[in-house]
Design an enzyme around this catalytic site. Structure first.
Site, PDB file in Angstrom:
ATOM      1  N   GLU A 298      40.810  41.180  43.251  1.00 24.15           N
ATOM      2  CA  GLU A 298      42.109  41.389  43.894  1.00 24.15           C
ATOM      3  C   GLU A 298      42.640  42.791  43.621  1.00 24.15           C
ATOM      4  O   GLU A 298      43.295  43.388  44.479  1.00 24.15           O
ATOM      5  CB  GLU A 298      43.082  40.294  43.438  1.00 24.15           C
ATOM      6  CG  GLU A 298      42.773  38.953  44.116  1.00 24.15           C
ATOM      7  CD  GLU A 298      43.069  37.726  43.276  1.00 24.15           C
ATOM      8  OE1 GLU A 298      43.593  37.885  42.154  1.00 24.15           O
ATOM      9  OE2 GLU A 298      42.756  36.611  43.735  1.00 24.15           O
ATOM     10  N   ASP A 441      45.306  30.314  36.936  1.00 25.71           N
ATOM     11  CA  ASP A 441      46.739  29.981  36.907  1.00 25.71           C
ATOM     12  C   ASP A 441      47.184  29.618  35.495  1.00 25.71           C
ATOM     13  O   ASP A 441      48.294  29.957  35.070  1.00 25.71           O
ATOM     14  CB  ASP A 441      47.028  28.806  37.846  1.00 25.71           C
ATOM     15  CG  ASP A 441      46.630  29.088  39.281  1.00 25.71           C
ATOM     16  OD1 ASP A 441      46.648  30.271  39.673  1.00 25.71           O
ATOM     17  OD2 ASP A 441      46.296  28.143  40.005  1.00 25.71           O
TER      18      ASP A 441
END
Length: 459
Positions: A298, A441
């Site tokens: 990312e 997460d």
């Protein structure tokens, strides 16, 4: 680690926007061979070369799945066809279902760690999703009743007519072998391939008009917020709205959450295939928040959008720590962030400016919370109580830990880092994880929560 658990009992966190149901399949050789036989090795190879960026038909799925298995890298590809959606339900028997989406995963984690208050919001809350939240007094969903903000358990707040988003997750194991035509493939790393449902019903990232005026009140109740789900946005919607409309709404939400109390806001960034949408999210959302979490792929995607194509290509091609550090420095400065958190298979990194009140030792402790929680989740499959964290403490740091530290020191020696605090730690790696879903997460939530607790100690 255990002292953070005591801090967490006094803390509140707000979470928005994405909750879904994860339908999980544990892939084995038979699954893969059956798919190859059904669609044909040559057809699959041809479609892999075309590299579909969304799933319009089953062959798109099979091609991207085989590509993920060859590289051993976790991937998520949007599903945009209702016909393909029906095919998945008829073709696969799911091993089990559980709550998904960053809000779902993080809400259950923090509630089970005995946070004082976890307020979880999603624009849609169907019964099936509500039932998958842990049924605890500290996990609450915000509603408005008689002109007042009321916090209810999700089971008391769901709406019967709300649709439920289902993501299919295919877990794969390192060492799995199969043949694609004449080619023998062995999966190099354990990971997961996510078929991410992207239907329009679930692509509206917003706070309901009834709840929106109460966001400043919610901001006062918590110590920080974690926002996610922007990867679900579309360029255009059938009712004439577009991504710009929802990004304006999202920016309003951030400003309202900070209106009465300047809480820290973290964005958990997930891959956005559409380059233009990625650019819009980066330029609209990132400058308004304090912290962002992402993986190295990312970083590369964002650098490409910012115009650093060569560095982006280097990160994709060589995966070197020095390139990731340089890329992280650029992101921190160009996007006006307080802190950037990077999570990869082998290391976690924080980069912040030198005037950050936390020392490098404290930042290191914060990252250790993230990797310890993720290790416990990988080993157990879930964290159900604070004591489960001890399992993570017994899992060793990965075998590349010393190499990671060495390359990091070499990288720091080569570039200007005087204006920054940069810390890297190796991850605790479970060799045969029960599940890899939600580990990023879990790392981000643990690191951000411990970062907040360390800042609170300085007050």
């Amino acid at each position: 680690m255990m002292e953070f658990l005591k801090d967490f009992q006094k803390m509140g966190i707000y979470l928005a926007y994405n909750v879904n149901v994860d339908a999980i399949v544990y892939l084995n050789e038979k699954h893969i061979e059956s798919l190859i036989k059904e669609f044909g090795a040559e057809n699959i190879k041809k479609r892999i070369d075309e590299y579909p960026r969304e799933i319009n038909e089953p062959l798109d799925f099979v091609a991207r799945l085989i590509h993920a298995l060859k590289t051993g890298k976790p991937q998520a590809v949007p599903l945009v066809s209702y016909e393909a959606d029906k095919w998945f339900n008829s073709r696969f028997k799911y091993d089990f279902e559980r709550i998904g989406g960053q809000v779902g995963v993080i809400a259950n984690l923090l509630a089970n760690l005995d946070f004082n208050k976890v307020i979880a919001y999603s624009p849609l809350l169907g019964r099936k999703q509500a039932e998958m939240f842990v049924n605890r007094d500290n996990l609450l969903y915000p509603v408005v009743e008689n002109g007042k903000l009321v916090l209810k358990k999700p089971l008391e707040a769901y709406r019967e007519d709300d649709p439920v988003k289902i993501n299919r997750i295919f877990e794969f194991r390192a060492g799995t072998k199969f043949k694609l035509g004449d080619e023998t493939i062995e999966v190099p790393y354990s990971g997961r391939f996510i078929v991410a449902c992207r239907f329009e019903d679930f692509a509206r990232i917003e706070t309901s008009p009834e709840l929106k005026p109460y966001l400043p009140e919610i901001g006062e109740m918590v110590d920080g917020a974690i926002l996610s789900g922007y990867q679900g946005l579309r360029r255009y919607y059938s009712d004439g709205k577009d991504a710009n409309y929802y990004l304006r709404k999202a920016k309003e939400d951030i400003k309202l959450l900070k209106k009465k109390k300047d809480i820290k806001i973290h964005v958990e960034f997930a891959s956005i295939q559409d380059r233009e949408l990625r650019k819009k999210v980066i330029y609209n959302i990132f400058p308004l928040v304090d912290s962002v979490g992402m993986d190295e792929a990312e970083i590369a995607h964002i650098l490409s959008v910012l115009g650093y194509r060569e560095l982006s290509d280097r990160i994709f091609t060589y995966n070197r720590i020095e390139d990731a550090v340089l890329g992280a420095k650029i992101l921190l400065d160009e996007l006006n962030l307080e802190i950037l958190q990077v999570h990869t298979i082998y290391y976690l990194m924080y980069i912040t400016h030198n005037d950050n009140p936390l020392t490098e030792e404290e930042l290191t402790k914060s990252l250790e919370v993230g990797t310890t929680l993720a290790a416990a989740r990988a080993f157990l499959g879930d964290i159900k109580r604070p004591e489960d964290v001890k399992v993570g403490l017994n899992i060793p740091f990965n075998e590349k830990g010393e190499y990671v530290k060495l390359r990091f020191e070499e990288a720091k020696a080569k570039m200007r880092t005087r204006e920054y605090k940069i810390v890297i730690i190796p991850t605790r790696l479970v060799r045969n994880p029960v599940s890899t879903v939600g580990l990023g997460d879990t790392i981000s939530a643990g690191a951000f929560a411990s970062y907040l607790s360390l800042l609170k100690r300085k007050e």
